[in-house]
Write a protein that holds these residues in place. Structure first.
Motif, PDB file in Angstrom:
ATOM      1  N   LYS A   1       0.801  -1.227   0.000  1.00 53.18           N
ATOM      2  CA  LYS A   1       0.000   0.000   0.000  1.00 53.18           C
ATOM      3  C   LYS A   1       0.828   1.269   0.000  1.00 53.18           C
ATOM      4  CE  LYS A   1      -4.186  -1.443   2.415  1.00 53.18           C
ATOM      5  NZ  LYS A   1      -4.935  -1.330   3.676  1.00 53.18           N
ATOM      6  N   THR A   2       1.944   1.250   0.707  1.00 53.14           N
ATOM      7  CA  THR A   2       2.721   2.484   0.855  1.00 53.14           C
ATOM      8  C   THR A   2       4.131   2.361   0.278  1.00 53.14           C
ATOM      9  OG1 THR A   2       3.428   1.834   3.070  1.00 53.14           O
ATOM     10  CG2 THR A   2       1.447   3.193   2.932  1.00 53.14           C
ATOM     11  N   ASP A   3       4.313   1.397  -0.653  1.00 51.50           N
ATOM     12  CA  ASP A   3       5.613   1.304  -1.321  1.00 51.50           C
ATOM     13  C   ASP A   3       5.688   2.343  -2.433  1.00 51.50           C
ATOM     14  OD1 ASP A   3       5.947  -0.988   0.307  1.00 51.50           O
ATOM     15  OD2 ASP A   3       7.348  -1.797  -1.164  1.00 51.50           O
ATOM     16  N   CYS A   4       6.902   2.812  -2.705  1.00 51.32           N
ATOM     17  CA  CYS A   4       7.092   3.932  -3.639  1.00 51.32           C
ATOM     18  C   CYS A   4       6.987   3.481  -5.103  1.00 51.32           C
ATOM     19  CB  CYS A   4       8.479   4.528  -3.380  1.00 51.32           C
ATOM     20  SG  CYS A   4       8.902   5.920  -4.422  1.00 51.32           S
ATOM     21  N   CYS A   5       6.406   4.347  -5.963  1.00 54.58           N
ATOM     22  CA  CYS A   5       6.314   4.043  -7.402  1.00 54.58           C
ATOM     23  C   CYS A   5       7.434   4.718  -8.190  1.00 54.58           C
ATOM     24  CB  CYS A   5       4.960   4.476  -7.961  1.00 54.58           C
ATOM     25  SG  CYS A   5       4.807   6.265  -8.208  1.00 54.58           S
ATOM     26  N   GLY A   6       8.256   5.503  -7.533  1.00 51.15           N
ATOM     27  CA  GLY A   6       9.379   6.141  -8.243  1.00 51.15           C
ATOM     28  C   GLY A   6       9.137   7.588  -8.616  1.00 51.15           C
ATOM     29  N   GLY A   7       7.885   8.015  -8.538  1.00 46.65           N
ATOM     30  CA  GLY A   7       7.492   9.407  -8.735  1.00 46.65           C
ATOM     31  C   GLY A   7       8.374  10.240  -9.636  1.00 46.65           C
ATOM     32  N   GLY A   8       9.140  11.126  -9.029  1.00 46.23           N
ATOM     33  CA  GLY A   8       9.918  12.113  -9.779  1.00 46.23           C
ATOM     34  C   GLY A   8      11.082  11.563 -10.586  1.00 46.23           C
ATOM     35  N   LEU A   9      11.357  10.261 -10.506  1.00 47.49           N
ATOM     36  CA  LEU A   9      12.476   9.708 -11.284  1.00 47.49           C
ATOM     37  C   LEU A   9      12.077   9.361 -12.705  1.00 47.49           C
ATOM     38  CD1 LEU A   9      13.987   7.174  -8.662  1.00 47.49           C
ATOM     39  CD2 LEU A   9      14.724   9.517  -9.103  1.00 47.49           C
ATOM     40  N   VAL A  10      10.796   9.568 -13.030  1.00 46.23           N
ATOM     41  CA  VAL A  10      10.276   8.961 -14.261  1.00 46.23           C
ATOM     42  C   VAL A  10      10.899   9.516 -15.544  1.00 46.23           C
ATOM     43  CG1 VAL A  10       8.236  10.445 -14.590  1.00 46.23           C
ATOM     44  CG2 VAL A  10       8.159   8.029 -15.268  1.00 46.23           C
ATOM     45  N   LEU A  11      11.237  10.797 -15.568  1.00 43.49           N
ATOM     46  CA  LEU A  11      11.857  11.335 -16.789  1.00 43.49           C
ATOM     47  C   LEU A  11      13.318  10.898 -16.890  1.00 43.49           C
ATOM     48  CD1 LEU A  11      10.561  15.027 -17.069  1.00 43.49           C
ATOM     49  CD2 LEU A  11       9.860  13.051 -18.423  1.00 43.49           C
ATOM     50  N   GLY A  12      14.008  10.902 -15.766  1.00 37.12           N
ATOM     51  CA  GLY A  12      15.437  10.606 -15.778  1.00 37.12           C
ATOM     52  C   GLY A  12      15.764   9.132 -15.877  1.00 37.12           C
ATOM     53  N   ARG A  13      15.014   8.276 -15.186  1.00 31.32           N
ATOM     54  CA  ARG A  13      15.283   6.839 -15.177  1.00 31.32           C
ATOM     55  C   ARG A  13      13.988   6.035 -15.294  1.00 31.32           C
ATOM     56  NH1 ARG A  13      20.360   4.861 -13.567  1.00 31.32           N
ATOM     57  NH2 ARG A  13      19.477   2.918 -14.308  1.00 31.32           N
ATOM     58  N   PRO A  14      13.346   6.083 -16.465  1.00 31.80           N
ATOM     59  CA  PRO A  14      12.102   5.309 -16.626  1.00 31.80           C
ATOM     60  C   PRO A  14      12.303   3.812 -16.420  1.00 31.80           C
ATOM     61  CG  PRO A  14      12.843   6.235 -18.739  1.00 31.80           C
ATOM     62  CD  PRO A  14      13.685   6.855 -17.672  1.00 31.80           C
ATOM     63  N   ASP A  15      13.534   3.329 -16.660  1.00 28.72           N
ATOM     64  CA  ASP A  15      13.801   1.900 -16.451  1.00 28.72           C
ATOM     65  C   ASP A  15      13.670   1.519 -14.976  1.00 28.72           C
ATOM     66  OD1 ASP A  15      16.024   3.553 -15.979  1.00 28.72           O
ATOM     67  OD2 ASP A  15      17.445   1.909 -16.225  1.00 28.72           O
ATOM     68  N   VAL A  16      14.169   2.400 -14.103  1.00 28.04           N
ATOM     69  CA  VAL A  16      14.079   2.148 -12.664  1.00 28.04           C
ATOM     70  C   VAL A  16      12.617   2.209 -12.209  1.00 28.04           C
ATOM     71  CG1 VAL A  16      14.689   3.058 -10.386  1.00 28.04           C
ATOM     72  CG2 VAL A  16      16.407   2.995 -12.205  1.00 28.04           C
ATOM     73  N   VAL A  17      11.894   3.207 -12.702  1.00 33.40           N
ATOM     74  CA  VAL A  17      10.477   3.345 -12.355  1.00 33.40           C
ATOM     75  C   VAL A  17       9.705   2.099 -12.815  1.00 33.40           C
ATOM     76  CG1 VAL A  17       8.389   4.684 -12.843  1.00 33.40           C
ATOM     77  CG2 VAL A  17      10.513   5.856 -12.284  1.00 33.40           C
ATOM     78  N   GLY A  18      10.082   1.572 -13.977  1.00 38.73           N
ATOM     79  CA  GLY A  18       9.444   0.353 -14.489  1.00 38.73           C
ATOM     80  C   GLY A  18       9.569  -0.802 -13.500  1.00 38.73           C
ATOM     81  N   ARG A  19      10.741  -0.920 -12.885  1.00 34.19           N
ATOM     82  CA  ARG A  19      10.952  -2.006 -11.918  1.00 34.19           C
ATOM     83  C   ARG A  19      10.067  -1.816 -10.678  1.00 34.19           C
ATOM     84  NH1 ARG A  19      16.243  -4.666 -12.391  1.00 34.19           N
ATOM     85  NH2 ARG A  19      15.987  -5.296 -10.235  1.00 34.19           N
ATOM     86  N   LEU A  20       9.932  -0.560 -10.232  1.00 37.70           N
ATOM     87  CA  LEU A  20       9.103  -0.292  -9.047  1.00 37.70           C
ATOM     88  C   LEU A  20       7.635  -0.555  -9.349  1.00 37.70           C
ATOM     89  CD1 LEU A  20      10.831   2.983  -7.776  1.00 37.70           C
ATOM     90  CD2 LEU A  20      11.105   0.683  -6.874  1.00 37.70           C
ATOM     91  N   ILE A  21       7.200  -0.097 -10.542  1.00 35.31           N
ATOM     92  CA  ILE A  21       5.808  -0.307 -10.946  1.00 35.31           C
ATOM     93  C   ILE A  21       5.514  -1.795 -11.062  1.00 35.31           C
ATOM     94  CG2 ILE A  21       4.259  -0.104 -12.918  1.00 35.31           C
ATOM     95  CD1 ILE A  21       5.489   2.626 -13.410  1.00 35.31           C
ATOM     96  N   ASP A  22       6.473  -2.531 -11.635  1.00 31.23           N
ATOM     97  CA  ASP A  22       6.262  -3.961 -11.829  1.00 31.23           C
ATOM     98  C   ASP A  22       6.009  -4.666 -10.496  1.00 31.23           C
ATOM     99  OD1 ASP A  22       6.398  -6.455 -13.495  1.00 31.23           O
ATOM    100  OD2 ASP A  22       8.038  -6.847 -12.089  1.00 31.23           O
ATOM    101  N   ARG A  23       6.746  -4.251  -9.469  1.00 31.74           N
ATOM    102  CA  ARG A  23       6.563  -4.868  -8.158  1.00 31.74           C
ATOM    103  C   ARG A  23       5.137  -4.608  -7.654  1.00 31.74           C
ATOM    104  NH1 ARG A  23      11.533  -3.953  -4.373  1.00 31.74           N
ATOM    105  NH2 ARG A  23      11.055  -1.783  -4.785  1.00 31.74           N
ATOM    106  N   LEU A  24       4.677  -3.379  -7.830  1.00 29.20           N
ATOM    107  CA  LEU A  24       3.332  -3.031  -7.353  1.00 29.20           C
ATOM    108  C   LEU A  24       2.260  -3.784  -8.138  1.00 29.20           C
ATOM    109  CD1 LEU A  24       3.913   0.817  -7.032  1.00 29.20           C
ATOM    110  CD2 LEU A  24       3.685  -0.806  -5.138  1.00 29.20           C
TER     111      LEU A  24
END
Lengths: 288, 191
Positions: free
Chosen positions: A189-212
């Protein structure tokens, strides 16, 4: 009950999250809450100002707080990031006389406070509001199984947000149940989605989203529900890339809690909201 | 293409150093969190959602600051990859505000012109502040355009941008704030 609140939409709700703005306004109208948009509000600095310049990250939201103090009403901020930054700034201005002096110098207006800042969760946690929602349900969301996703800044850090249940919040879960839907229990419920990193490192955000997404599917959810334009934006617009990159096949609609309340309370035109989603929720809504 | 490291903490700090307190003093003076109470319980790193891509773990950053490994910290990926989710700050048993420490380290790195290890992320901050300077509000399409001008990554997210445009998610015309004169003087440019 008639209630009037100052309303701070923030930059996202005037742009990519316009359906959050529209559904929030619609729901407040249905609940008898009048929203008055803060005149000449400025950006809160969001995820960038605090990384670059601490003082600026306080001055930006402080100007909005001063504007709200002039309007003399509670300040409702539906965006989780704007809410978080504004609460941090309010605490900093209260504690630090140096910052208050700098505010006058830099911004050229007097700082005033005495404003209660309220998030979407604060609004929905009000037992009276929940009761009005329950009483106003015209189209129960029977059979809709969702995972309520709170993200970071609505609850953390608790010394700023005042959240008591910051590891496992329940406010949106209770609302979903009141609407006749099912909120599945899950641990992210309260794990991070990567928010502000999305323009700079969409690959990292992808990994966080995948977990959710993976955990929500495992928990039996057919959709996620948020109260944050960054969480909704990240999950809705980036899940396709994440699924492709990591070999998954999830495709889950990402709702704003206000959209589900509006839908269940019989708002006449929810179609306009669904059109803005990249993962179209209409096929799922057709099954309930 | 940037690669994701397979495990966190891959670039471990040196094993033997002569402690130098000057960096710790600089961080504390710059408004950084009080980090002396840290006893390396590693709770911050255990709960951090970004460790899979960090070179220094959050608890290692604290230790590095304490012993004066300034270069290692300011050149690390970690200070930029921290998503400011505040999980570490929330859970620290000793009240160390680690997320705030990360902010202070970023500010020092920018002020001292340390070449950032994550230029794409620094470009986001630069573009964001440029938007605030210009209008007092952020227009998302202008933000992305500014980011592209800095990173020269012209093709990334073009298909996504089109999908968002088609659905009417992108606002075309920016709106400025009337009370924005102070911003021109106060909002810094990020190099």
């Amino acid at each position: 009950m008639d209630q009037v609140l100052s309303y701070y939409p923030g930059c996202s709700l005037h742009g990519t999250a316009s359906e959050y703005d529209a559904s929030t306004r619609a729901v407040c109208e249905l609940l008898g809450i009048r929203l008055e948009e803060l005149e000449d509000w400025n950006c809160c600095g969001a995820s960038s100002a605090h990384a670059v310049d601490h003082e600026l990250s306080v001055l930006l939201p402080a100007r909005n707080i001063a504007l709200a103090a002039k309007a003399d009403k509670d300040l409702f901020i539906p965006c989780a990031a704007c809410y978080g930054r504004s609460k941090v700034a309010q605490a900093a201005m209260t504690e630090d006389a140096g910052l208050r002096a700098k505010f006058g110098e830099a911004v050229g207006m007097e700082y005033r406070d005495g404003v209660a800042i309220r998030s979407m969760l604060d609004l929905l946690a009000d037992p009276d509001v929940l009761q009005r929602i329950r009483a106003g349900v015209k189209r129960p969301l029977r059979g809709l199984k969702v995972a309520c996703y709170y993200g970071c800044l609505l609850v953390r850090p608790p010394k700023i947000t005042g959240a008591a249940d910051y590891e496992a919040p329940e406010t949106m879960d209770r609302v979903v149940e009141a609407l006749g839907g099912t909120a599945v229990p899950w641990s992210y419920k309260t794990d991070c989605c990567g928010g502000g990193l999305v323009l700079g490192r969409p690959d990292v955000v992808g990994r966080l989203i995948d977990r959710l997404m993976t955990r929500a599917v495992e928990a039996g959810a057919a959709a996620l529900v948020t109260a944050c334009p960054m969480c909704q934006g990240n999950l809705d617009t980036r899940q396709k890339d994440a699924a492709q990159a990591l070999g998954r096949d999830y495709q889950l609609p990402i709702f704003y809690i206000s959209e589900l309340i509006g839908l269940a309370m019989g708002h006449p035109k929810p179609e306009a909201w669904w059109k803005k989603h990249l993962v179209d929720p209409r096929p799922l809504l057709g099954t309930i | 293409m940037e690669q994701i490291a397979s495990a966190g903490g891959s670039a471990s700090p040196p094993t033997a150093v002569t402690p130098d307190p000057s960096f710790l003093r600089q961080v504390e003076k710059a408004g950084g969190a009080t980090i002396s109470p840290c006893f390396q319980c590693v709770k911050c790193s255990s709960g951090c959602p970004l460790t899979f891509v960090m070179d220094l773990l959050p608890n290692q950053v604290i230790r590095c600051v304490q012993v004066g490994l300034k270069e290692e910290v300011l050149r690390s990926d970690t200070i930029w990859l921290c998503a400011s989710c505040e999980t570490c700050t929330t859970r620290c048993p000793n009240g160390v505000d680690i997320a705030h420490l990360m902010d202070t380290l970023r500010q020092i790195a920018l002020r001292e012109n340390v070449t950032p290890s994550q230029p794409g992320i620094v470009a986001t901050h630069a573009a964001f502040l440029a938007e605030i300077r210009a209008r007092g509000r952020v227009h998302e399409m202008f933000l992305v355009a500014r980011h592209k001008l800095r990173t020269r990554n012209w093709t990334r997210d073009v298909a996504l941008g089109w999908e968002m445009f088609r659905r009417g998610k992108l606002k075309l015309l920016p709106k400025g704030v009337k009370g924005r004169k102070w911003l021109k003087e106060r909002v810094p440019r990020v190099n």
